[in-house]
Design an enzyme around this catalytic site. Sequence first.
Site, short mmCIF file in Angstrom:
data_model
loop_
_atom_site.label_atom_id
_atom_site.label_comp_id
_atom_site.label_asym_id
_atom_site.label_seq_id
_atom_site.Cartn_x
_atom_site.Cartn_y
_atom_site.Cartn_z
N LYS A 106 0.81 -1.22 0.00
CA LYS A 106 0.00 0.00 0.00
C LYS A 106 0.85 1.27 0.00
CE LYS A 106 -0.63 0.21 5.01
NZ LYS A 106 0.13 1.43 5.25
N GLU B 220 -3.79 4.27 6.29
CA GLU B 220 -4.36 3.58 7.47
C GLU B 220 -5.74 4.15 7.81
OE1 GLU B 220 -3.02 1.01 8.44
OE2 GLU B 220 -0.84 1.11 8.38
N GLN C 36 -7.89 -4.91 9.47
CA GLN C 36 -6.78 -4.58 10.38
C GLN C 36 -7.12 -3.40 11.29
OE1 GLN C 36 -2.59 -5.18 8.93
NE2 GLN C 36 -3.56 -5.05 6.93
N ARG D 38 1.49 -11.41 10.04
CA ARG D 38 2.87 -10.93 10.24
C ARG D 38 3.85 -11.99 9.75
NH1 ARG D 38 1.67 -6.59 9.56
NH2 ARG D 38 -0.37 -7.51 9.24
#
Length: 669
Positions: free
Chosen positions: A29, A216, A246, A604
């Site tokens: 992103k 974000e 997220q 992750r």
Amino acid sequence: MPKLNPRQREAVHYIDGPCLVLAGAGSGKTSVITRKIAYLIEQCDLPARHIAALTFTNKAAREMKERVSSLVKGSAAKGLTVSTFHNLGLNIIRREYKALGFKPGFSIFDAEDARALLKELLLKDGELDSDHLNRVQHQISNWKNDLTDPAEVLAMAQSPGEQTIARVYERYNQALKAYNAVDFDDLILIPVRLFQDHPDILARWQRKIRYLLVDEYQDTNSSQYLLVKLIVGVRGSLTVVGDDDQSIYAWRGARPENMSLLKQDFPALNVIKLEQNYRSTSRILKVANHLIAHNPHEFDKALWSEMGLGDPIRVIRCANEEAEAERVATEILTSRLRYQRKFRDYAVLYRGNHQARLLEIKLQQHQIPYKISGGSSFFSKTEIKDVMAYLRLLVNPDDDNAFLRVINTPRRQIGTSTLEALGRYATERHIGLFSAVNELGLESQLNDKALERLRRFVHWMEGVHQRSHGDNPIGAIREMLEDMDYEAWLHQNASTPKAAERRWENVQYLVDSLGKTLAPGDDDDETTIKEAIAKLVLRDLLERQEEEDELDQVQLLTLHASKGLEFPHVFMVGLEEDLLPHRNSIEDGNIEEERRLTYVGITRAQKTLTMTLAHKRKQFGEIFETTPSRFLEELPPEDVESEGFGELSPEKNVAKGEETLSSLLGMFD
């Protein structure tokens, strides 16, 4: 743009209206945002001074600006705004301070300043405990983030308690105004109110910011969303990048539903999905997709990867929390030796900072270097540093730093002038402070009372030293803590009795772990106690080393702190009901956010993922049987290998052990 995939390229080139880039974990992103800024400047001839990109941390803003600078040559990027929401708000208030009724040079109250002001206001109403102060501060912050002013709160208050907090909120705002100050939440609230009340000022800022990008986006709160909406206006020159899966900061005011609001407020919204993941194996992504599908979605997406299928996800159930921490430590050690990996390839993720304590002790026992992120290290806590200083002094009386830390902890009425005189004398004699206390020459430098207090302390420490090198060293250390009444000292200096109890529990834990390193049956107790303390001291010193990022260390961090990071091999610990999902979230009916947090943890991992849980866990001094996390049942069974649930026969266990041993022995052939 040869390095971008088709979806990324589409997101960069689309400028015909508002755009939501739904960017899954590890989908690149940041490249999209930085290249879109470059595209707007170089291909669309939009001057950089009319572009603003907003994010949530100074570090992210800095990195974004650096990447744009490497893409846009010369002075074309001059005047570009890349900042946090709060920095943009601060710049608006600075420019418009007259319209807002501020004097030039206004102050910004950080959380501690705001807390001190609230404490002052609340103390006027009588006694105050810190838990109450925290609740009031958090509540006022929430009201500001939701754009609710004191008058509205007072009108909605349904109990005397709510009315009291509403009045405190009102007095708090009045006091800030009187001090010519704003708090952190005001940096968004005040510009929003300004734009709502002054269309002419809003129009001026809309002319200045002609294209807005937000990173974000799922982490925005109500006031931040409104600020974005006001600046963009009817033009719709907006690109937001986010991932509703997220969104893990509801406790901080984040509203994942802001992504749904975009569709309502901008009917022409173009949604572009970035689903190709450049981080993880296909198996890890399949498990993540399977889990998060249990949450309701406004926008569906499924991550995929060209990194190969990869290993199954392992779920290991251990007897208790100590066995769990031990298993993680030995797994890391064995895997590192077997495959010649680095310690920094491993990360251990957990729901709460308290879970790190046992992990730290186990890693330290196995001499595995580690770094703590997203929470203070066990060894950096004040009470642990205090006790560590006493232990250091026991094995090395010439440790002057340790001497100075403990001489007045707890208070022994030994003043700074006394210690300065002692320091001068010790320097002249080229000896340590501890040794200098017993020298006759010191009598000419200090009065009798000061000298008597110093000598009483040194004589007491000599007795502790003698006992700690006897048959029962741990008993001697416990007796030392009792003699100086360290528990009472913690209570005197803690904000609440609960905080003092937690700190005393940490001290007990340290002494217990020291006892466990003293192997029974050792011939030389003196060597053993010295070595045990030396190991802890070494761990303490490692905590202080600079440039820790460059060191080869296992990473320990909370799931919240892990967001945005990636590691080749990930361990997620404590997959139990009441831990993950957390008890508070279960009681508040907030399971969806806990599932997103688990999803963040899974994504992750680049190559391998191991999840662990304990069959029994100690809580509040009692041992309870645990229930496996509901999230384990939501993983696709064909991609999971379980252990410790009664499925392995003793023969298979032996075979597995032999396989590991033979592979390790093969390394030395």
